[in-house]
Structure formats: structure tokens, C-alpha cells
Design a protein around this motif. Structure first.
Motif, PDB file in Angstrom:
ATOM      1  N   GLN A 403       0.847  -1.204   0.000  1.00  6.81           N
ATOM      2  CA  GLN A 403       0.000   0.000   0.000  1.00  6.81           C
ATOM      3  C   GLN A 403       0.882   1.254   0.000  1.00  6.81           C
ATOM      4  O   GLN A 403       1.907   1.318   0.682  1.00  6.81           O
ATOM      5  CB  GLN A 403      -0.958  -0.005   1.188  1.00  6.81           C
ATOM      6  CG  GLN A 403      -0.306  -0.040   2.551  1.00  6.81           C
ATOM      7  CD  GLN A 403      -1.327  -0.091   3.688  1.00  6.81           C
ATOM      8  OE1 GLN A 403      -2.154   0.828   3.854  1.00  6.81           O
ATOM      9  NE2 GLN A 403      -1.279  -1.170   4.466  1.00  6.81           N
ATOM     10  N   THR A 404       0.479   2.209  -0.802  1.00  3.51           N
ATOM     11  CA  THR A 404       1.160   3.508  -0.903  1.00  3.51           C
ATOM     12  C   THR A 404       0.085   4.588  -0.911  1.00  3.51           C
ATOM     13  O   THR A 404      -1.110   4.290  -1.064  1.00  3.51           O
ATOM     14  CB  THR A 404       1.983   3.594  -2.202  1.00  3.51           C
ATOM     15  OG1 THR A 404       1.083   3.690  -3.317  1.00  3.51           O
ATOM     16  CG2 THR A 404       2.895   2.390  -2.379  1.00  3.51           C
ATOM     17  N   PRO A 405       0.478   5.858  -0.796  1.00  2.00           N
ATOM     18  CA  PRO A 405      -0.520   6.933  -0.890  1.00  2.00           C
ATOM     19  C   PRO A 405      -1.258   6.936  -2.229  1.00  2.00           C
ATOM     20  O   PRO A 405      -2.400   7.407  -2.308  1.00  2.00           O
ATOM     21  CB  PRO A 405       0.325   8.204  -0.715  1.00  2.00           C
ATOM     22  CG  PRO A 405       1.502   7.762   0.097  1.00  2.00           C
ATOM     23  CD  PRO A 405       1.802   6.374  -0.383  1.00  2.00           C
ATOM     24  N   GLU A 406      -0.620   6.411  -3.273  1.00  4.68           N
ATOM     25  CA  GLU A 406      -1.245   6.402  -4.603  1.00  4.68           C
ATOM     26  C   GLU A 406      -2.149   5.188  -4.813  1.00  4.68           C
ATOM     27  O   GLU A 406      -2.999   5.198  -5.700  1.00  4.68           O
ATOM     28  CB  GLU A 406      -0.170   6.408  -5.709  1.00  4.68           C
ATOM     29  CG  GLU A 406       0.644   7.676  -5.785  1.00  4.68           C
ATOM     30  CD  GLU A 406       1.661   7.778  -4.660  1.00  4.68           C
ATOM     31  OE1 GLU A 406       2.174   6.713  -4.205  1.00  4.68           O
ATOM     32  OE2 GLU A 406       1.931   8.914  -4.205  1.00  4.68           O
ATOM     33  N   GLY A 407      -1.952   4.151  -4.044  1.00  4.58           N
ATOM     34  CA  GLY A 407      -2.731   2.929  -4.213  1.00  4.58           C
ATOM     35  C   GLY A 407      -1.906   1.711  -3.844  1.00  4.58           C
ATOM     36  O   GLY A 407      -0.817   1.832  -3.269  1.00  4.58           O
ATOM     37  N   ILE A 408      -2.399   0.527  -4.194  1.00  6.95           N
ATOM     38  CA  ILE A 408      -1.713  -0.719  -3.864  1.00  6.95           C
ATOM     39  C   ILE A 408      -0.989  -1.211  -5.110  1.00  6.95           C
ATOM     40  O   ILE A 408      -1.610  -1.507  -6.138  1.00  6.95           O
ATOM     41  CB  ILE A 408      -2.714  -1.788  -3.379  1.00  6.95           C
ATOM     42  CG1 ILE A 408      -3.479  -1.279  -2.153  1.00  6.95           C
ATOM     43  CG2 ILE A 408      -1.987  -3.093  -3.062  1.00  6.95           C
ATOM     44  CD1 ILE A 408      -4.655  -2.158  -1.757  1.00  6.95           C
ATOM     45  N   LYS A 409       0.330  -1.292  -5.012  1.00  7.04           N
ATOM     46  CA  LYS A 409       1.125  -1.713  -6.156  1.00  7.04           C
ATOM     47  C   LYS A 409       1.078  -3.233  -6.312  1.00  7.04           C
ATOM     48  O   LYS A 409       1.101  -3.979  -5.338  1.00  7.04           O
ATOM     49  CB  LYS A 409       2.571  -1.254  -5.995  1.00  7.04           C
ATOM     50  CG  LYS A 409       2.729   0.270  -6.044  1.00  7.04           C
ATOM     51  CD  LYS A 409       4.194   0.670  -5.926  1.00  7.04           C
ATOM     52  CE  LYS A 409       4.353   2.182  -6.022  1.00  7.04           C
ATOM     53  NZ  LYS A 409       5.781   2.603  -5.898  1.00  7.04           N
ATOM     54  N   ILE A 410       1.020  -3.671  -7.551  1.00  9.91           N
ATOM     55  CA  ILE A 410       0.984  -5.094  -7.868  1.00  9.91           C
ATOM     56  C   ILE A 410       2.409  -5.585  -8.144  1.00  9.91           C
ATOM     57  O   ILE A 410       3.155  -4.926  -8.878  1.00  9.91           O
ATOM     58  CB  ILE A 410       0.087  -5.350  -9.106  1.00  9.91           C
ATOM     59  CG1 ILE A 410      -1.352  -4.892  -8.828  1.00  9.91           C
ATOM     60  CG2 ILE A 410       0.113  -6.822  -9.515  1.00  9.91           C
ATOM     61  CD1 ILE A 410      -2.030  -5.610  -7.688  1.00  9.91           C
ATOM     62  N   PRO A 411       2.829  -6.725  -7.586  1.00  3.57           N
ATOM     63  CA  PRO A 411       4.163  -7.252  -7.886  1.00  3.57           C
ATOM     64  C   PRO A 411       4.360  -7.431  -9.396  1.00  3.57           C
ATOM     65  O   PRO A 411       3.419  -7.802 -10.115  1.00  3.57           O
ATOM     66  CB  PRO A 411       4.180  -8.603  -7.166  1.00  3.57           C
ATOM     67  CG  PRO A 411       3.194  -8.453  -6.058  1.00  3.57           C
ATOM     68  CD  PRO A 411       2.116  -7.565  -6.604  1.00  3.57           C
ATOM     69  N   GLU A 412       5.555  -7.174  -9.839  1.00  8.28           N
ATOM     70  CA  GLU A 412       5.846  -7.185 -11.272  1.00  8.28           C
ATOM     71  C   GLU A 412       5.474  -8.501 -11.935  1.00  8.28           C
ATOM     72  O   GLU A 412       4.967  -8.517 -13.064  1.00  8.28           O
ATOM     73  CB  GLU A 412       7.337  -6.891 -11.485  1.00  8.28           C
ATOM     74  CG  GLU A 412       7.741  -6.736 -12.932  1.00  8.28           C
ATOM     75  CD  GLU A 412       9.197  -6.363 -13.090  1.00  8.28           C
ATOM     76  OE1 GLU A 412       9.727  -6.526 -14.213  1.00  8.28           O
ATOM     77  OE2 GLU A 412       9.818  -5.937 -12.090  1.00  8.28           O
ATOM     78  N   VAL A 413       5.702  -9.642 -11.243  1.00  8.07           N
ATOM     79  CA  VAL A 413       5.421 -10.949 -11.864  1.00  8.07           C
ATOM     80  C   VAL A 413       3.932 -11.175 -12.088  1.00  8.07           C
ATOM     81  O   VAL A 413       3.545 -12.016 -12.908  1.00  8.07           O
ATOM     82  CB  VAL A 413       5.987 -12.106 -11.015  1.00  8.07           C
ATOM     83  CG1 VAL A 413       7.500 -12.092 -11.022  1.00  8.07           C
ATOM     84  CG2 VAL A 413       5.435 -12.080  -9.590  1.00  8.07           C
ATOM     85  N   LEU A 414       3.083 -10.414 -11.375  1.00  2.00           N
ATOM     86  CA  LEU A 414       1.640 -10.607 -11.505  1.00  2.00           C
ATOM     87  C   LEU A 414       1.001  -9.666 -12.514  1.00  2.00           C
ATOM     88  O   LEU A 414      -0.146  -9.897 -12.941  1.00  2.00           O
ATOM     89  CB  LEU A 414       0.955 -10.421 -10.142  1.00  2.00           C
ATOM     90  CG  LEU A 414       1.266 -11.444  -9.052  1.00  2.00           C
ATOM     91  CD1 LEU A 414       0.472 -11.113  -7.792  1.00  2.00           C
ATOM     92  CD2 LEU A 414       0.959 -12.865  -9.518  1.00  2.00           C
ATOM     93  N   VAL A 415       1.694  -8.623 -12.902  1.00  2.35           N
ATOM     94  CA  VAL A 415       1.103  -7.624 -13.797  1.00  2.35           C
ATOM     95  C   VAL A 415       0.607  -8.241 -15.105  1.00  2.35           C
ATOM     96  O   VAL A 415      -0.523  -7.938 -15.556  1.00  2.35           O
ATOM     97  CB  VAL A 415       2.099  -6.479 -14.069  1.00  2.35           C
ATOM     98  CG1 VAL A 415       1.552  -5.526 -15.150  1.00  2.35           C
ATOM     99  CG2 VAL A 415       2.359  -5.705 -12.768  1.00  2.35           C
TER     100      VAL A 415
END
Length: 424
Positions: A403-415
Motif C-alpha cells: 500500500q502507498t498513498p497512490e494505491g496498492i502496487k501489484i508485484p511485477e510478476v503478476l502484472v
């Protein structure tokens, strides 16, 4: 289950192992098994002797009839008839003792590997190694159940309406994240040489006994009583039972299977803050890996499975630790188990996401899962399985740790699987 050979030839080792697992009344249970086996053997010996005598007398009857000794033949025939009645009683006694012995064995757990630590619970487990780095979250970071509500990913209340607590409804990007993880795990397993299986989600009682869920965990399984079928607690059960009453060739070992399934667990008595959100569910998704191997190679297989699961959590960027479970915290059927836990930054706690276990011959003896060696002799296989991986707590950790102020980042392998790189 334990073999009678283990119990009679290595009684001290078996007893020490059961005591390490904190199995109550171990000596009494083993003595009962030995007593039932002795009664079975004695009835079998008498029956074999009687059958041999009946066969000999039957041949005598025919010879006497040829010689015209009708009265003698009639007398022997009556003797044979009486002996056959006695044989029925001996056969019943033998089968009764065998059934009693097996019922006793079904309720005795596997003995642990010599490397299993002493201990009574989770606090006595040994940390083997750790990996990854715990994220430093901004002040006010949210736990996954709050994040799920904020971004409309999982609806826990709707699940309660439809089925009850422990049956969440995944929505939108939450559902897509679930699907992406399943496909990622299955693709990784395929690339590692595992044959994908799509098993039934229900099993019969024989399958439950085969892998040891019955009778040990009967109260934890959902039971469809009208059809006498059980909802699976893990794909381990149907996949391992593929090899029930099967003899495989040594050259085909190790057999490597993987399977995705929904899993169903009643989790009776699970309450409190540690089961909130995705931490403990009645229904969840999981990819399982299963191996069938020969005894001398099974611990090599176990190490390979541990390294494989470690690779998955590393690719997801999750901080993790691997635990060697102590005797008191191990499963009923396991000889050696390693648990994987990932760190949940918002909850500030470790979450179990996988157990990788070697059952040695314990399940195989129940299943009669054997292999034929080069000498054409059959021996019991060793069975192994591991979660690769269970989704709920993986999802919880991914949401919280990324979680970040901009949103929840997705791990690169899952993109590539998700089709998006952030939840906002």
C-alpha cells in the motif's frame, strides 16, 4: 498409518516418536495393536493348518470311495464338514482382530523424523531461515480488511449474507488478483515439471482415510451426509488418492502433480482477532503440489519442494521465514513439516501461507500406494505435499505490504496476469 513391521521391529523408536508428538497413552495404544496382531496371527495359523488338513482329508474321501470304504468315507466327510464350520469361526476371529488392529492404527499418528525438534506448540518451532525485507509503511497504514473495503476488493458482509462468516466475496480487481495468483502459481508449477490435475472438490470416505483426514479431522470437514461425501480441505486429498491401490514402476518416480482447488474447512473453535478478514476462512483457494517418491529419494524431493515454494514467495517480493515444526505442532500424518510464513506489515505479525511435508510411508500404507523395483518386488512409496501457495494470507500480505498513498502496487510478476499494475 504405521506398519505393524515398524511397531514390532522398532518398538522403542516408535514409542519415542509418538511421545515427541505428545500422543497420549502411546505405550497402551501400541500394546493394544500388538495384542490384536497376535490374535490375528494365531487365528491365521490355526486356519491355515485346518485348511491344509481339510484338503488332505478331502483327498482321502475320494480314495476311500474308490476302494469301496463308504462308511469310512462318510465319517471323514462329517469330520471335514465340522472342521469347515470351525474354520468359519477362525476366519471371523482373524478378520475381527485385523479390523480391530486397523482401527487402532488409524488413530495413531505418524512418528516424526529424527530432525524434528522437541516441543509442544508453535513457540517451540525452529526458524530455519528468513528472506526478504519487511516494508516500512507510512503512519496510518491499513490492515487488509480495511483496504479491501476502501478499494471495493472483498465484501466480507456480503459473504455472511450468502453463506456465513468465513466465505468472502471477491469483486472487481480483488477477483482478478485472485485469478492472477492462481494462474501464476499453476504456470510456475508446470514450468517446474508438475503435471496439472483438476480434481473433484468432494471425496468419499475411503479417500479421507487414505490421506489421514479421517478419522483424525472428521469434525473439521464439511460432510454431505445424504451422499456420504466430504468437501475437500485441500487438493492433496483427491490428488494423492489417484494413487490409492496403485503399483507404479520405479522408473516413473518421482511423480509430480499440482492442482488448483477451492478448499473447505469448518475451523470449529476459531475465534478472535487473529481470524479477522482473510486470516482464517471456511472457503479459500489454493494451489497444491504433490509428489510420490521412493523412500531413499523422498527427502531430496522435500528439499526441492521447499526451494520451489521459497522461490514463489521471493518472486512475489514478500518477506518470509521458514519454520521447522516441533513434534507438538506437527500434523497427524506428517513425519517432517516446514511452514512458510510471510510478514504482514500492517498487522505486524507473521502469517502462515504454506506447509511442506514428507509423510514417508504413513499415507502410502493407508492407500496401498506401492512401487515395483528392479527386482520386481513391491514396496511402499513415500508421499509428500505442499501449499504452493494458499491465497488468502498471500493476498492479505500483498495488499498490506504494497500500500502507498497512490494505491496498492501489484508485484511485477503478476502484472501480466492481472492486466493492471496498481489498485487505486
Amino acid at each position: 498409518m504405521l506398519t505393524i513391521k515398524q511397531i514390532t521391529e522398532e518398538p522403542e523408536r516408535v514409542l519415542r516418536g509418538l511421545e515427541k508428538k505428545n500422543f497420549k497413552n502411546a505405550k497402551e495404544a501400541l500394546d493394544q495393536v500388538i495384542d490384536a496382531n497376535e490374535r490375528r496371527k494365531e487365528a491365521q495359523k490355526q486356519l491355515d493348518n485346518n485348511l491344509a488338513e481339510v484338503n488332505a482329508l478331502s483327498k482321502t474321501i475320494g480314495q476311500m470311495m474308490k476302494e469301496g470304504k463308504k462308511d469310512e468315507a462318510t465319517s471323514i466327510r462329517e469330520q471335514v464338514s465340522s472342521m469347515k464350520e470351525g474354520n468359519k469361526a477362525l476366519e471371523n476371529a482373524m478378520n475381527s482382530a485385523l479390523q480391530e488392529m486397523n482401527e487402532l492404527l488409524y488413530n495413531i499418528p505418524n512418528i516424526p523424523h529424527e530432525s524434528v525438534p522437541e516441543g509442544v506448540g508453535a513457540d517451540d518451532n525452529k526458524v530455519e531461515r528468513t528472506g526478504g525485507k519487511n516494508p516500512q509503511l507510512a503512519e496510518g497504514a491499513l490492515p487488509h480488511w480495511e483496504l479491501a473495503k476502501k478499494y471495493d476488493l472483498i465484501d466480507f458482509e456480503l459473504g455472511v449474507k450468502i453463506a456465513g462468516a468465513g466465505f468472502p466475496v471477491y469483486k472487481g480487481k480483488g477477483a482478478r488478483l485472485q485469478r492472477s495468483l492462481i494462474n501464476f502459481f499453476l504456470d510456475e508449477a508446470r514450468d517446474a515439471g508438475y503435471l496439472e490435475i483438476e480434481p473433484p472438490y468432494v471425496v468419499n470416505a475411503a479417500s479421507g482415510y487414505g490421506t489421514g483426514q479421517l478419522p483424525d479431522k472428521e469434525g473439521q470437514m464439511y460432510h454431505a451426509t445424504a451422499d456420504d461425501l466430504y468437501l475437500i480441505p485441500t487438493a492433496e486429498v483427491p490428488v494423492t488418492n489417484i494413487y490409492r491401490d496403485v503399483i507404479v514402476d520405479e522408473k516413473d518416480l518421482p511423480i509430480k502433480n499440482c492442482a488448483y482447488s477451492a478448499c473447505f474447512r469448518r475451523e470449529a473453535g476459531s475465534y478472535g482477532k487473529d481470524v479477522r478478514g482473510l486470516n482464517r476462512l471456511h472457503q479459500f483457494n489454493k494451489v497444491e503440489i504433490v509428489r510420490i517418491d521412493k523412500p531413499e529419494h523422498s527427502y531430496t524431493s522435500l528439499n526441492e519442494m521447499i526451494e520451489y515454494v521459497e522461490g514463489l514467495v521471493t518472486k512475489l517480493g514478500l518477506p518470509y521465514r521458514i519454520l521447522r515444526l516441533c513434534g507438538g505442532d506437527m500434523g497427524f500424518t506428517s513425519a517432517l513439516t516446514f511452514d512458510f510464513e510471510v510478514y504482514s506489515a500492517a498487522q505486524e505479525r507473521w502469517l502462515e501461507v504454506s506447509s511442506v511435508s514428507n509423510f514417508e510411508s504413513y499415507q502410502a500404507n493407508r492407500l496401498m500406494c506401492r512401487y515395483r523395483n528392479d527386482d520386481k518386488k513391491t514396496e511402499l512409496c513415500h508421499t509428500l505435499n505442499g501449499s504452493a501457495l494458499a491465497l488468502p494470507r498471500i493476498v492479505a500480505a500483498l495488499l498490506e505490504n504494497n500500500q502507498t498513498p497512490e494505491g496498492i502496487k501489484i508485484p511485477e510478476v503478476l502484472v501480466p496476469y492481472c492486466g493492471f499494475d496498481i489498485i487505486d
